[in-house]
Design a protein around this motif. Structure first.
Motif, PDB file in Angstrom:
ATOM      1  N   THR A 141       0.732  -1.248  -0.084  1.00  0.00           N
ATOM      2  CA  THR A 141      -0.087   0.050   0.099  1.00  0.00           C
ATOM      3  C   THR A 141       0.630   1.314   0.095  1.00  0.00           C
ATOM      4  O   THR A 141       0.618   2.217  -0.754  1.00  0.00           O
ATOM      5  CB  THR A 141      -1.235   0.077   1.204  1.00  0.00           C
ATOM      6  N   LEU A 150      -5.979  -5.953  -3.670  1.00  0.00           N
ATOM      7  CA  LEU A 150      -6.256  -5.022  -2.715  1.00  0.00           C
ATOM      8  C   LEU A 150      -5.338  -4.171  -2.131  1.00  0.00           C
ATOM      9  O   LEU A 150      -5.600  -3.057  -1.885  1.00  0.00           O
ATOM     10  CB  LEU A 150      -6.863  -5.974  -1.370  1.00  0.00           C
ATOM     11  N   ILE A 198      -5.281  -1.338  -4.756  1.00  0.00           N
ATOM     12  CA  ILE A 198      -6.276  -0.481  -4.437  1.00  0.00           C
ATOM     13  C   ILE A 198      -6.231   0.427  -3.242  1.00  0.00           C
ATOM     14  O   ILE A 198      -6.452   1.548  -3.048  1.00  0.00           O
ATOM     15  CB  ILE A 198      -7.745  -1.418  -4.340  1.00  0.00           C
ATOM     16  N   ALA A 199      -5.869  -0.241  -2.142  1.00  0.00           N
ATOM     17  CA  ALA A 199      -5.381   0.628  -0.835  1.00  0.00           C
ATOM     18  C   ALA A 199      -4.487   1.675  -1.326  1.00  0.00           C
ATOM     19  O   ALA A 199      -4.819   2.473  -0.565  1.00  0.00           O
ATOM     20  CB  ALA A 199      -5.105  -0.366   0.296  1.00  0.00           C
ATOM     21  N   ASN A 225      -5.979   4.359  -2.889  1.00  0.00           N
ATOM     22  CA  ASN A 225      -7.192   5.113  -2.059  1.00  0.00           C
ATOM     23  C   ASN A 225      -6.485   5.988  -0.985  1.00  0.00           C
ATOM     24  O   ASN A 225      -7.406   6.138   0.066  1.00  0.00           O
ATOM     25  CB  ASN A 225      -8.245   3.976  -1.720  1.00  0.00           C
ATOM     26  N   PHE A 228     -11.106   1.058 -12.401  1.00  0.00           N
ATOM     27  CA  PHE A 228     -10.477   1.197 -11.258  1.00  0.00           C
ATOM     28  C   PHE A 228     -11.724   1.028 -10.340  1.00  0.00           C
ATOM     29  O   PHE A 228     -11.750   0.156  -9.237  1.00  0.00           O
ATOM     30  CB  PHE A 228      -9.715   2.446 -11.048  1.00  0.00           C
ATOM     31  N   GLU A 229     -12.806   1.547 -10.940  1.00  0.00           N
ATOM     32  CA  GLU A 229     -14.141   1.552  -9.905  1.00  0.00           C
ATOM     33  C   GLU A 229     -14.615  -0.087  -9.879  1.00  0.00           C
ATOM     34  O   GLU A 229     -15.103  -0.531  -8.971  1.00  0.00           O
ATOM     35  CB  GLU A 229     -15.230   2.324 -10.635  1.00  0.00           C
ATOM     36  N   GLN A 268     -12.308  -1.943  -7.636  1.00  0.00           N
ATOM     37  CA  GLN A 268     -12.974  -1.988  -6.202  1.00  0.00           C
ATOM     38  C   GLN A 268     -14.297  -2.467  -5.776  1.00  0.00           C
ATOM     39  O   GLN A 268     -14.395  -2.912  -4.612  1.00  0.00           O
ATOM     40  CB  GLN A 268     -13.149  -0.310  -6.043  1.00  0.00           C
ATOM     41  N   GLN A 269     -14.910  -2.602  -6.679  1.00  0.00           N
ATOM     42  CA  GLN A 269     -16.249  -3.293  -6.411  1.00  0.00           C
ATOM     43  C   GLN A 269     -15.872  -4.726  -6.004  1.00  0.00           C
ATOM     44  O   GLN A 269     -16.571  -5.354  -5.210  1.00  0.00           O
ATOM     45  CB  GLN A 269     -17.236  -3.468  -7.629  1.00  0.00           C
ATOM     46  N   SER A 274     -14.872  -4.878  -2.411  1.00  0.00           N
ATOM     47  CA  SER A 274     -15.525  -3.992  -1.581  1.00  0.00           C
ATOM     48  C   SER A 274     -15.761  -4.612  -0.338  1.00  0.00           C
ATOM     49  O   SER A 274     -16.211  -5.950  -0.527  1.00  0.00           O
ATOM     50  CB  SER A 274     -16.886  -3.563  -2.305  1.00  0.00           C
TER      51      SER A 274
END
Length: 391
Positions: free
Chosen positions: A208, A248, A251-252, A255, A277-278, A281-282, A285
Motif C-alpha cells: 500500500t 487489494l 487499491i488501498a 485510495n 478502477f471502479e 474496487q467493487q 468491496s
C-alpha cells in the motif's frame, strides 16, 4: 459435539467407527486444546491397549492409532518440534516395530519422517533467503526508491503482476494451521505462532505504501497520473491471476488519503482507467461482509492467492461467538466451524503458480521500498496544496 481430550482421542481411534471428516477436523484444530506432545502421549497410551480388551478390538485400536500417526506425520509434520519427533521415532522403532503387523509401516514412517526433516531444512533456507530481501524495505530512502522505480519501469505490467503474485503466493502457502487457531495473529501471548500470517499482513501494508510512494515521488500531475494508470493495469493482471491479496494492496495504495485527495492528478486519468478502477474496487468491496469478493474467490480456478483478512475475520467471529470449552469439555462444534475455514485455506494453498523468479524485478518487488504515511501526506500537500485543489 463436546468431550474431554481423552474421549476425543478414543473416538479418533475407535475400533468400531472410522469418521474421516472427524479425523481431519481433529488434526487441523487440536492445537486449540492440546499440544503436539500431549496428543502424542495420548496416542502412545492408546496404542498400549489394556489386557481386558478383546484381541480383535485391541488390534483395530492399534491400527487406528497407527493411521492417525501416519496422517500426523504426512500432513501435519510442521506441528512437531524436534523433541516430539525424537520421541515419536523411539515409539515407531521400538513399540511399533515390535508388532509384526506394523513392522512394514514403521519402516515407511521412518522414511517419511526423514523426508519431512530434509524438506523442513530446505524450506528454512528458502524462508531466510526471502526474509533477507525484505530488510531492504526499512532502510530504503527516496533515492533508492527512484532507482527501483526506474528498473521497474522497464518491465511490462503483466511481468510485474506475475512477480508480485509469485511472492504473495509463496508467503500465503507457508501459512500453517496453528497460525490460524485461537486468533493467534492478534493475541500477544500467541503472536509467535503466526509468523507467516503477520508477514503477509505486513507485506500488504508495505505494498500500500509502495504504491502511494510511487505516485507521490512523481514531480507533476501528469506523471502521477501515469503511475496510477500503470498500477491500475497491474491490478487488472493480478486479478486475472486470481491474486486478490495484491489486488487489494494496490487499491488501498491508490485510495490512501495522500493519493486520493490529488484531484488535479486524477483529472488527467482517462475515463476508461477510472471505470476499470471502479470495477476493481467493487470486486474487493467490504460491503455485505465481502459479498462480491467471496463470490469471485468461490469460482476461481486454482492457483489463487486470497485476501487472508476475510478468513481472519471469519475465524475471529467463530472465536468470539463460541466458547472453546463447555462444562470443562472441548467444544468440538466450534472446532468443526474452524475446520471448515481451514479447509478452504488448504484448498487455496494446494496448487502453486507455474511462475519463475525474474530478477532484478523479483528482488525489487520483494523489497517494496517506501516512505512513511505521514511523509506521504506531507508530499501530497506540497504536490497539490489545499488552496490549489479544484472545487
Amino acid at each position: 459435539a463436546k468431550g474431554t481430550v481423552n474421549t476425543l482421542v478414543a473416538a479418533l481411534t475407535s475400533p468400531d467407527l472410522f469418521d474421516a471428516d472427524f479425523q481431519r477436523a481433529f488434526l487441523l484444530t487440536y492445537r486449540s486444546f492440546a499440544s503436539p506432545w500431549v496428543l502424542f502421549r495420548k496416542l502412545e497410551r492408546r496404542y498400549h491397549v489394556p489386557q481386558w480388551v478383546p484381541s480383535d478390538a485391541a488390534q483395530r485400536i492399534q491400527v487406528r492409532v497407527a493411521v492417525v500417526i501416519k496422517d500426523l506425520i504426512k500432513s501435519h509434520f510442521h506441528d512437531l518440534d524436534s523433541f516430539v519427533v525424537d520421541r515419536l521415532l523411539v515409539f515407531i522403532n521400538t513399540t511399533m516395530a515390535a508388532n509384526d503387523q506394523h513392522k512394514s509401516l514403521a519402516v515407511r514412517l521412518n522414511r517419511e519422517i526423514a523426508s519431512r526433516v530434509s524438506a523442513q531444512k530446505r524450506q528454512g533456507r528458502d524462508v531466510n533467503s526471502l526474509r533477507g530481501r525484505f530488510v531492504l524495505t526499512h532502510s530504503a530512502g527516496a533515492g533508492a526508491h527512484h532507482s527501483y522505480m526506474h528498473a521497474l519501469g522497464k518491465h511490462s505490467e503483466e511481468a510485474v503482476a506475475q512477480q508480485l503474485t509469485l511472492i504473495d503466493s509463496r508467503l500465503f502457502r507457508r501459512v500453517r494451521n496453528e497460525e490460524l487457531l485461537d486468533t493467534a495473529w492478534s493475541t500477544p501471548r500467541l503472536r509467535h505462532r503466526s509468523v507467516n500470517v503477520r508477514q503477509l499482513i505486513e507485506r500488504m501494508n508495505r505494498l500500500t505504501l509502495f504504491v502511494a510512494s510511487c505516485v507521490l515521488l512523481e514531480a507533476d500531475a501528469k506523471g502521477r497520473a501515469r503511475v496510477i494508470q500503470r498500477f491500475v493495469g497491474i491490478a487488472e493482471h493480478v486479478l486475472r491471476l486470481n491474486n486478490f491479496n495484491t489486488l487489494l494492496g494496490i487499491i488501498a495504495g491508490i485510495n490512501l488519503s495522500a493519493v486520493a485527495r490529488l484531484r488535479r492528478t486524477f483529472a488527467h486519468l482517462k475515463k476508461e482507467t477510472l471505470r476499470t478502477f471502479e470495477e476493481l474496487q467493487q470486486v474487493m468491496s467490504p460491503a455485505g461482509s465481502w459479498t462480491a469478493y467471496r463470490a469471485a474467490i468461490a469460482k476461481v480456478r486454482l492457483p489463487a492467492v486470497p485476501y487472508l483478512g476475510v478468513f481472519l475475520t471469519d475465524l475471529t467471529f467463530i472465536s468470539d461467538g463460541n466458547r472453546s470449552f463447555v462444562e470443562g469439555q472441548v467444544n468440538f462444534k466450534k472446532q468443526r466451524l474452524v475446520y471448515k475455514v481451514l479447509t478452504e485455506v488448504h484448498t487455496l494453498q494446494s496448487e502453486a503458480y507455474g511462475l519463475e523468479e525474474e530478477n532484478p524485478l523479483y528482488s525489487i518487488l520483494s523489497a517494496l521500498p517506501s516512505v512513511s504515511e505521514d511523509e506521504l501526506y506531507a508530499m501530497s500537500l506540497r504536490a497539490e496544496p489545499r488552496d490549489e485543489q479544484p472545487s
